[in-house]
Design a protein around this motif. Structure first.
Motif, PDB file in Angstrom:
ATOM      1  N   MET A   1     -83.252   3.079 -41.469  1.00  0.00           N
ATOM      2  CA  MET A   1     -84.421   3.180 -40.547  1.00  0.00           C
ATOM      3  C   MET A   1     -84.776   4.675 -40.009  1.00  0.00           C
ATOM      4  O   MET A   1     -83.603   5.384 -39.504  1.00  0.00           O
ATOM      5  N   MET A   2     -85.954   5.362 -40.161  1.00  0.00           N
ATOM      6  CA  MET A   2     -86.100   6.442 -39.562  1.00  0.00           C
ATOM      7  C   MET A   2     -87.146   6.658 -38.739  1.00  0.00           C
ATOM      8  O   MET A   2     -88.086   5.906 -38.569  1.00  0.00           O
ATOM      9  N   LYS A   3     -86.907   7.277 -37.523  1.00  0.00           N
ATOM     10  CA  LYS A   3     -87.541   7.497 -36.263  1.00  0.00           C
ATOM     11  C   LYS A   3     -88.416   8.874 -36.208  1.00  0.00           C
ATOM     12  O   LYS A   3     -87.457   9.828 -36.426  1.00  0.00           O
ATOM     13  N   LEU A   4     -89.621   8.858 -35.958  1.00  0.00           N
ATOM     14  CA  LEU A   4     -90.169  10.345 -36.183  1.00  0.00           C
ATOM     15  C   LEU A   4     -91.219  10.303 -34.838  1.00  0.00           C
ATOM     16  O   LEU A   4     -91.955   9.217 -35.062  1.00  0.00           O
ATOM     17  N   SER A   5     -91.167  11.165 -33.986  1.00  0.00           N
ATOM     18  CA  SER A   5     -92.137  11.120 -33.162  1.00  0.00           C
ATOM     19  C   SER A   5     -92.836  12.619 -32.615  1.00  0.00           C
ATOM     20  O   SER A   5     -91.724  13.642 -32.908  1.00  0.00           O
ATOM     21  N   ASP A   6     -93.879  12.891 -32.418  1.00  0.00           N
ATOM     22  CA  ASP A   6     -94.400  14.258 -32.172  1.00  0.00           C
ATOM     23  C   ASP A   6     -95.832  14.123 -31.528  1.00  0.00           C
ATOM     24  O   ASP A   6     -96.102  12.999 -31.374  1.00  0.00           O
ATOM     25  N   SER A   7     -96.438  15.134 -31.543  1.00  0.00           N
ATOM     26  CA  SER A   7     -97.898  14.966 -31.108  1.00  0.00           C
ATOM     27  C   SER A   7     -98.434  16.342 -31.498  1.00  0.00           C
ATOM     28  O   SER A   7     -97.869  17.317 -31.947  1.00  0.00           O
TER      29      SER A   7
ATOM     30  N   ARG B   1     -91.982   0.208 -45.401  1.00  0.00           N
ATOM     31  CA  ARG B   1     -92.722  -0.279 -44.075  1.00  0.00           C
ATOM     32  C   ARG B   1     -92.504   0.790 -42.980  1.00  0.00           C
ATOM     33  O   ARG B   1     -91.705   1.229 -42.464  1.00  0.00           O
ATOM     34  N   ASN B   2     -93.926   0.946 -42.485  1.00  0.00           N
ATOM     35  CA  ASN B   2     -93.865   1.975 -41.273  1.00  0.00           C
ATOM     36  C   ASN B   2     -94.733   1.296 -40.266  1.00  0.00           C
ATOM     37  O   ASN B   2     -95.904   0.937 -40.258  1.00  0.00           O
ATOM     38  N   GLN B   3     -94.251   1.378 -39.020  1.00  0.00           N
ATOM     39  CA  GLN B   3     -94.854   1.055 -37.938  1.00  0.00           C
ATOM     40  C   GLN B   3     -95.205   2.235 -37.287  1.00  0.00           C
ATOM     41  O   GLN B   3     -94.272   3.062 -36.810  1.00  0.00           O
ATOM     42  N   LEU B   4     -96.554   2.365 -37.104  1.00  0.00           N
ATOM     43  CA  LEU B   4     -97.108   3.642 -36.443  1.00  0.00           C
ATOM     44  C   LEU B   4     -97.790   3.175 -34.843  1.00  0.00           C
ATOM     45  O   LEU B   4     -98.613   2.426 -34.915  1.00  0.00           O
ATOM     46  N   HIS B   5     -97.318   3.940 -33.995  1.00  0.00           N
ATOM     47  CA  HIS B   5     -97.814   3.621 -32.562  1.00  0.00           C
ATOM     48  C   HIS B   5     -98.474   5.039 -32.354  1.00  0.00           C
ATOM     49  O   HIS B   5     -97.823   6.082 -32.400  1.00  0.00           O
ATOM     50  N   LEU B   6     -99.658   5.125 -31.819  1.00  0.00           N
ATOM     51  CA  LEU B   6    -100.482   6.105 -31.855  1.00  0.00           C
ATOM     52  C   LEU B   6    -101.112   5.991 -30.161  1.00  0.00           C
ATOM     53  O   LEU B   6    -101.434   5.166 -29.746  1.00  0.00           O
ATOM     54  N   GLN B   7    -101.159   7.148 -29.358  1.00  0.00           N
ATOM     55  CA  GLN B   7    -101.635   7.182 -28.191  1.00  0.00           C
ATOM     56  C   GLN B   7    -102.488   8.518 -27.989  1.00  0.00           C
ATOM     57  O   GLN B   7    -102.093   9.606 -28.537  1.00  0.00           O
TER      58      GLN B   7
ATOM     59  N   VAL C   1    -102.920  13.654 -29.288  1.00  0.00           N
ATOM     60  CA  VAL C   1    -102.669  12.615 -30.056  1.00  0.00           C
ATOM     61  C   VAL C   1    -100.902  12.630 -30.012  1.00  0.00           C
ATOM     62  O   VAL C   1    -100.282  13.442 -30.735  1.00  0.00           O
ATOM     63  N   GLN C   2    -100.556  11.534 -29.526  1.00  0.00           N
ATOM     64  CA  GLN C   2     -98.946  11.281 -29.485  1.00  0.00           C
ATOM     65  C   GLN C   2     -98.503  10.251 -30.693  1.00  0.00           C
ATOM     66  O   GLN C   2     -99.371   9.063 -30.393  1.00  0.00           O
ATOM     67  N   TYR C   3     -97.638  10.261 -31.393  1.00  0.00           N
ATOM     68  CA  TYR C   3     -97.521   9.295 -32.461  1.00  0.00           C
ATOM     69  C   TYR C   3     -95.972   9.028 -32.338  1.00  0.00           C
ATOM     70  O   TYR C   3     -94.975   9.976 -32.320  1.00  0.00           O
ATOM     71  N   GLU C   4     -95.673   7.810 -32.934  1.00  0.00           N
ATOM     72  CA  GLU C   4     -94.268   7.603 -33.216  1.00  0.00           C
ATOM     73  C   GLU C   4     -94.221   6.590 -34.498  1.00  0.00           C
ATOM     74  O   GLU C   4     -94.950   5.705 -34.421  1.00  0.00           O
ATOM     75  N   MET C   5     -93.287   6.868 -35.354  1.00  0.00           N
ATOM     76  CA  MET C   5     -93.117   6.212 -36.274  1.00  0.00           C
ATOM     77  C   MET C   5     -91.916   5.509 -36.611  1.00  0.00           C
ATOM     78  O   MET C   5     -90.980   6.345 -36.358  1.00  0.00           O
TER      79      MET C   5
END
Length: 155
Positions: free
Chosen positions: A1-7, A91-97, A108-112
């Motif tokens: 599993m790979m987590k990536l977050s940025d904005s 499979r990618n779960q993308l959360h965006l705020q 735009v903040q995102y987390e994958m």
């Protein structure tokens, strides 16, 4: 599993950014390697994509589904992709705020959360993480450019 977050920041109102993020056809033009998108329902789509990974180009069939949306604020999308010529899938779960920092500027903040199986996983975390990060940066640049060019049209 790979987590990536940025904005990243877009010079546009939160409402305008939200409307583009909810328009799959417009947004798909910002996704690197996206060749064709077809809506199968108001919350599901199918796409053909190509991902360039260092020494090869991998074509994918991707399905995406809008799992949750808080109008103008946040969304959650789940994407599943199957390479055309390799065993495995992602499979990618993308959360965006979206956060309006000031009038006409939206962060735009995102987390994958990305999971890979089969040959995709065997390509290695470091190689894949670099590719995913690069594609996310290209996407951010493309979205910013989309808003800059629409600003020029209206001004």
């Amino acid at each position: 599993m790979m987590k990536l977050s940025d904005s990243f920041t877009i010079q546009a109102s939160k409402a305008d950014v939200w409307s583009v993020f909810m328009d799959v056809e417009k947004l798909s033009g910002c996704v690197p390697g996206c060749k064709e998108v077809k809506m199968s329902s108001p919350t599901r789509y199918e796409a053909n994509m190509e991902v360039k990974i260092q020494f090869m180009t991998i074509p994918f069939r991707v399905t995406g589904e809008l799992k949750e949306a808080v109008e103008g604020e946040a969304l959650q999308v789940e994407m599943t992709g199957q390479p055309v010529a390799l065993a495995g899938l992602f499979r990618n779960q993308l959360h965006l705020q979206l956060k309006e920092e000031q009038p006409g500027t939206t962060r735009v903040q995102y987390e994958m959360d990305l999971q890979m199986t089969g040959r995709l996983a065997s390509l290695g975390d470091i190689l894949m993480k670099g590719t995913v990060k690069k594609k996310a940066e290209e996407f951010a640049t493309n979205v910013q450019t989309l808003f800059q060019s629409s600003q020029e049209i209206y001004n």
